[in-house]
Design a protein around this motif. Structure first.
Motif, short mmCIF file in Angstrom:
data_model
loop_
_atom_site.label_atom_id
_atom_site.label_comp_id
_atom_site.label_asym_id
_atom_site.label_seq_id
_atom_site.Cartn_x
_atom_site.Cartn_y
_atom_site.Cartn_z
N LYS A 1 38.36 128.10 148.03
CA LYS A 1 37.81 127.99 149.38
C LYS A 1 38.22 129.17 150.25
O LYS A 1 37.41 129.70 151.02
CB LYS A 1 38.25 126.67 150.02
CG LYS A 1 37.52 125.46 149.47
CD LYS A 1 37.65 124.25 150.35
CE LYS A 1 39.01 123.62 150.25
NZ LYS A 1 39.08 122.34 151.03
N LEU A 2 39.48 129.60 150.13
CA LEU A 2 39.92 130.76 150.90
C LEU A 2 39.11 132.00 150.51
O LEU A 2 38.80 132.84 151.37
CB LEU A 2 41.42 131.00 150.68
CG LEU A 2 42.36 130.06 151.43
CD1 LEU A 2 43.80 130.27 150.95
CD2 LEU A 2 42.27 130.29 152.94
N HIS A 3 38.77 132.10 149.23
CA HIS A 3 37.98 133.25 148.78
C HIS A 3 36.59 133.23 149.44
O HIS A 3 36.09 134.28 149.86
CB HIS A 3 37.85 133.22 147.26
CG HIS A 3 37.18 134.43 146.70
ND1 HIS A 3 37.76 135.68 146.68
CD2 HIS A 3 35.94 134.60 146.15
CE1 HIS A 3 36.93 136.56 146.15
NE2 HIS A 3 35.82 135.92 145.82
N THR A 4 35.98 132.06 149.54
CA THR A 4 34.67 131.96 150.18
C THR A 4 34.77 132.18 151.68
O THR A 4 33.91 132.84 152.28
CB THR A 4 34.03 130.60 149.87
OG1 THR A 4 33.73 130.54 148.47
CG2 THR A 4 32.74 130.40 150.66
N LEU A 5 35.80 131.67 152.30
CA LEU A 5 36.00 131.93 153.73
C LEU A 5 36.18 133.42 153.99
O LEU A 5 35.69 133.96 154.99
CB LEU A 5 37.21 131.15 154.25
CG LEU A 5 37.02 129.64 154.35
CD1 LEU A 5 38.35 128.95 154.67
CD2 LEU A 5 35.98 129.28 155.41
N GLY A 6 36.87 134.10 153.06
CA GLY A 6 36.99 135.55 153.17
C GLY A 6 35.65 136.24 153.10
O GLY A 6 35.38 137.20 153.84
N LEU A 7 34.76 135.74 152.23
CA LEU A 7 33.41 136.29 152.14
C LEU A 7 32.66 136.10 153.46
O LEU A 7 32.00 137.02 153.95
CB LEU A 7 32.65 135.62 151.00
CG LEU A 7 31.15 135.93 150.93
CD1 LEU A 7 30.90 137.40 150.66
CD2 LEU A 7 30.45 135.05 149.89
N VAL A 8 32.74 134.91 154.02
CA VAL A 8 32.07 134.64 155.29
C VAL A 8 32.58 135.61 156.37
O VAL A 8 31.79 136.21 157.13
CB VAL A 8 32.28 133.18 155.72
CG1 VAL A 8 31.73 132.95 157.13
CG2 VAL A 8 31.62 132.23 154.73
N TYR A 9 33.88 135.78 156.43
CA TYR A 9 34.49 136.68 157.41
C TYR A 9 34.02 138.12 157.19
O TYR A 9 33.73 138.86 158.13
CB TYR A 9 36.01 136.58 157.32
CG TYR A 9 36.76 137.33 158.38
CD1 TYR A 9 36.83 136.85 159.69
CD2 TYR A 9 37.42 138.53 158.09
CE1 TYR A 9 37.53 137.54 160.68
CE2 TYR A 9 38.11 139.23 159.06
CZ TYR A 9 38.17 138.74 160.35
OH TYR A 9 38.86 139.42 161.33
N PHE A 10 33.92 138.52 155.93
CA PHE A 10 33.45 139.87 155.57
C PHE A 10 32.00 140.07 156.02
O PHE A 10 31.64 141.12 156.57
CB PHE A 10 33.58 140.06 154.06
CG PHE A 10 33.25 141.45 153.59
CD1 PHE A 10 34.22 142.44 153.55
CD2 PHE A 10 31.96 141.77 153.16
CE1 PHE A 10 33.91 143.72 153.10
CE2 PHE A 10 31.64 143.05 152.73
CZ PHE A 10 32.63 144.02 152.69
N ILE A 11 31.15 139.06 155.78
CA ILE A 11 29.75 139.14 156.20
C ILE A 11 29.65 139.30 157.71
O ILE A 11 28.86 140.10 158.22
CB ILE A 11 28.98 137.88 155.74
CG1 ILE A 11 28.85 137.85 154.20
CG2 ILE A 11 27.60 137.79 156.38
CD1 ILE A 11 28.33 136.54 153.65
N GLU A 12 30.48 138.57 158.41
CA GLU A 12 30.42 138.59 159.87
C GLU A 12 30.99 139.86 160.48
O GLU A 12 30.49 140.37 161.48
CB GLU A 12 31.17 137.37 160.42
CG GLU A 12 30.50 136.04 160.08
CD GLU A 12 31.40 134.85 160.39
OE1 GLU A 12 30.86 133.75 160.62
OE2 GLU A 12 32.64 135.01 160.37
N THR A 13 32.03 140.40 159.86
CA THR A 13 32.72 141.55 160.46
C THR A 13 32.30 142.87 159.82
O THR A 13 31.67 143.71 160.45
CB THR A 13 34.24 141.35 160.35
OG1 THR A 13 34.61 141.16 158.98
CG2 THR A 13 34.69 140.16 161.17
N GLU A 14 32.58 143.05 158.54
CA GLU A 14 32.29 144.31 157.87
C GLU A 14 30.80 144.58 157.75
O GLU A 14 30.37 145.74 157.80
CB GLU A 14 32.93 144.31 156.47
CG GLU A 14 34.44 144.18 156.47
CD GLU A 14 35.13 145.43 156.98
OE1 GLU A 14 34.55 146.54 156.83
OE2 GLU A 14 36.24 145.31 157.53
N LEU A 15 30.01 143.52 157.56
CA LEU A 15 28.57 143.70 157.39
C LEU A 15 27.79 143.51 158.68
O LEU A 15 26.58 143.74 158.71
CB LEU A 15 28.05 142.76 156.30
CG LEU A 15 28.67 142.94 154.90
CD1 LEU A 15 28.08 141.94 153.91
CD2 LEU A 15 28.49 144.36 154.39
#
Length: 611
Positions: free
Chosen positions: A287-301
């Motif tokens: 779950k932490l890995h997926t939350l990291g993806l969500v955060y990456f989509i929102e910030t880095e992308l």
């Protein structure tokens, strides 16, 4: 007075004790795609049925796991799967942009899918559903299974004649002492040409899916930075077309299903990780890995307008209740279904498993492994539609315990297709039919009557054969399914990219070479008839009439007169009655089904005809 109080206490004690034991005919542990279908069908077949689900929703990976874009079995709307799909389409029919093409991939919001399943189960007589109710133990007491579940924090005993393990990871079968296979099978073990030379204990990655909602341009719904977040873990996404990836996961009401591979939210897993005692800690990492993806989509992308919708799941982090699990442990069943049973189902006379079918599938196999996992690349041929045999859900040496989901008795290569949720919903209906048969007739899985079970399944619009060109709306759907399940008329695989649909070809002519072997196997006098009649390469209407007359001892002229009279009036055939012309496959299926009934001949668990 004291005696009265004592009597009341004794009576109360007995009431409490009785309340802690539930007696039922069939109990289904796991309310996922297969479990809910199994429970519905067992109850509809007039057996008292209980579904026990550990989580808050029915639907498993379809809903609680958020795998809510379903493209497999869209041309095979078998039974309960077709019913669910119809309800989803009806719900969204007025939503702008919802794809109403008949065989379009099904897209729905997870909560809506779960609500639809609940609504269906609420209307089924003889069915009880318990959610938020974990399973903890199982044992056999004579011909009765005794299970322990936890309801409202207290242990409850369930007694049932038949148990269906519909858990994601085969937990019930494991506690009951079943034997399992895990990971890649070797070529020498399964005989599969595309299997690796050596067995490997590797299973496909899980994915903790995320459902993101578009809150509109200029909004900011960035989540808090997750524990252990490292942007480098998702760096490969910077070279991807994120807008296209999001569009591929488009759901109704401005939502997106994010189920991405490579460096996104797929997560390596072992069977050790999925054991009950290790599961929670492992799930936290995923779950932490997926939350990291969500955060990456929102910030880095730069997609700050996309956020987790707190109304979709009642979870602290906004993620689905469970991960999408593709593979776990596979039981050792009465038979093991291998790739040859899919790609060449008619070619092995000792294993004609399609004749025992209780479900159909056509999902394209996926391969989800990390680049450094050591997993071999599998070159699958175009995946045709296939039938799932009865023996694959029956555990060897354990009576009246049936399995679904990833515990199905298949090879690793077959599991890559059979685990798919819509395939499992189709299969679950067949498993529920078997369970109801055992409970109703007070028998065991050692004494299954294949044709009786299949007849019940057909009564409830289930598919036995994966024919895409004669569906349930066709007048002779059942006749085609039954003749197909004998092998007298074979399905024809036609490839289209990565898939190969199976066609019945109802208007094509019947070839003598196709039907002759089965006729010789089924009818003792057919050898004499073939020697006398000497039919040509193509079977004619007259040939079939002559064969029917020989097998049933019907007067040939009377039979001909009756058929000529019924041809367009009763049977609604569109062709002219002409004994000299080639008979079509549809005409043959209908008339053979009525007059010589090859489906009535019993078969054993391998599909061989028995007296």
């Amino acid at each position: 007075m004291v005696k009265k109080i004592l009597l009341i206490l004794i009576i109360s004690g007995f009431t409490v004790a009785y309340g802690q034991t539930i007696k039922t005919d069939v109990v289904v542990i796991g309310g996922g795609a297969s479990g809910v279908a199994a429970g519905i069908q067992a109850a509809r077949s007039n057996t008292k049925t209980l579904i026990v689900e550990a989580g808050p929703w029915l639907g498993g990976s379809l809903t609680a796991g958020a795998n809510c874009i379903v493209d497999a079995n869209r041309n095979l709307p078998s039974g309960i799967w077709g019913e669910f799909r119809k309800h989803v389409r009806q719900f969204y029919k007025n939503v702008p942009g919802f794809d109403t093409i008949a065989n379009a991939p099904l897209r729905f919001e997870p909560y809506t899918g779960a609500a639809i399943l609940k609504k269906i189960t609420d209307t089924v007589k003889h069915l009880t559903v318990k959610i938020n109710t974990p399973f903890t133990a199982i044992k056999k007491n004579g011909d009765t299974w005794e299970l322990t579940i936890t309801e409202n924090g207290k242990p409850v005993t369930v007694k049932a004649r038949v148990v269906i393990d519909a858990t994601e990871t085969g937990d019930v079968a494991a506690k009951a002492g079943a034997k399992f296979d895990v990971g890649f099978d070797s070529k020498k073990t399964t005989g599969e040409a595309i299997a690796p030379g050596d067995a490997l204990p590797l299973i496909q990655e899980i994915t903790w899916i995320a459902i993101l909602k578009d809150y509109g341009a200029g909004t900011n719904h960035t989540i808090a930075k997750p524990e252990g977040y490292n942007a480098a873990d998702y760096a490969c996404l910077k070279d991807k077309d994120i807008k296209k990836m999001l569009a591929d996961g488009k759901l109704p009401n401005d939502k997106y299903m994010v189920k991405w591979g490579e460096c996104a939210n797929s997560f390596p897993v072992t069977m050790h990780n999925l054991e009950p005692e290790n599961r929670d800690a492992f799930y936290k990492q995923a779950k932490l890995h997926t939350l990291g993806l969500v955060y990456f989509i929102e910030t880095e992308l730069g997609f700050k307008n996309l956020g987790l919708d707190p109304k979709e799941f009642d979870t602290a982090d906004g993620l689905p209740y469970i991960p999408y699990i593709r593979e776990a442990r596979r039981t050792v069943g009465l038979i093991r279904m291998a790739m040859d049973d899919i790609t060449a189902p008619y070619d092995n006379p000792s294993k004609l498993y399609y004749r025992t079918s209780i479900g159909v599938g056509d999902a394209s196999p996926g391969q989800h492994y990390a680049a450094d996992s050591g997993a071999p690349k599998t070159n699958y041929p175009p995946m045709p539609g296939y039938s799932i045999p009865m023996g694959a859900v029956v555990i060897k040496d354990i009576d009246n315990l049936l399995v679904t989901e990833k515990a199905l008795s298949v090879t690793h290569l077959v599991n890559a297709s059979s685990f798919y949720p819509s395939v499992q919903m189709t299969l679950g209906q067949g498993v529920g039919t078997i369970a109801a048969y055992c409970a109703f007739f007070k028998t065991t899985t050692k004494h299954l009557e294949v044709r009786k079970i299949q007849i019940e399944l057909l009564d409830y619009k289930g598919y036995l054969m994966p024919f895409v060109d004669v569906n349930q709306t066709h007048r002779y759907f059942r006749a085609v399914q039954q003749i197909g399940a004998t092998g007298m008329l074979r399905g024809v695989q036609i490839a289209n990219g990565k898939t190969a649909s199976v066609y019945f070809l109802p208007d094509s002519a019947v070839k003598t070479s196709e039907i002759k072997p089965v006729m010789l196997d089924l009818y003792t006098r057919s050898f004499l008839w073939f020697n006398k009649a000497k039919p040509g390469e193509v079977f004619t209407v007259g040939n079939l009439l002559s064969f029917i007359s020989e097998m049933t001892l019907a007067d040939p002229e009377t039979l001909k007169k009756n058929l000529q009279s019924f041809w367009k009036t009763k049977y609604k055939f569109t062709t002219d009655f002409n004994t000299e012309r080639p008979i079509t496959r549809l005409e043959f299926a209908v008339l053979a089904n009525i007059y010589i009934n090859p489906f009535g001949r019993m078969v054993d668990i391998t599909g061989r005809f028995v007296n």
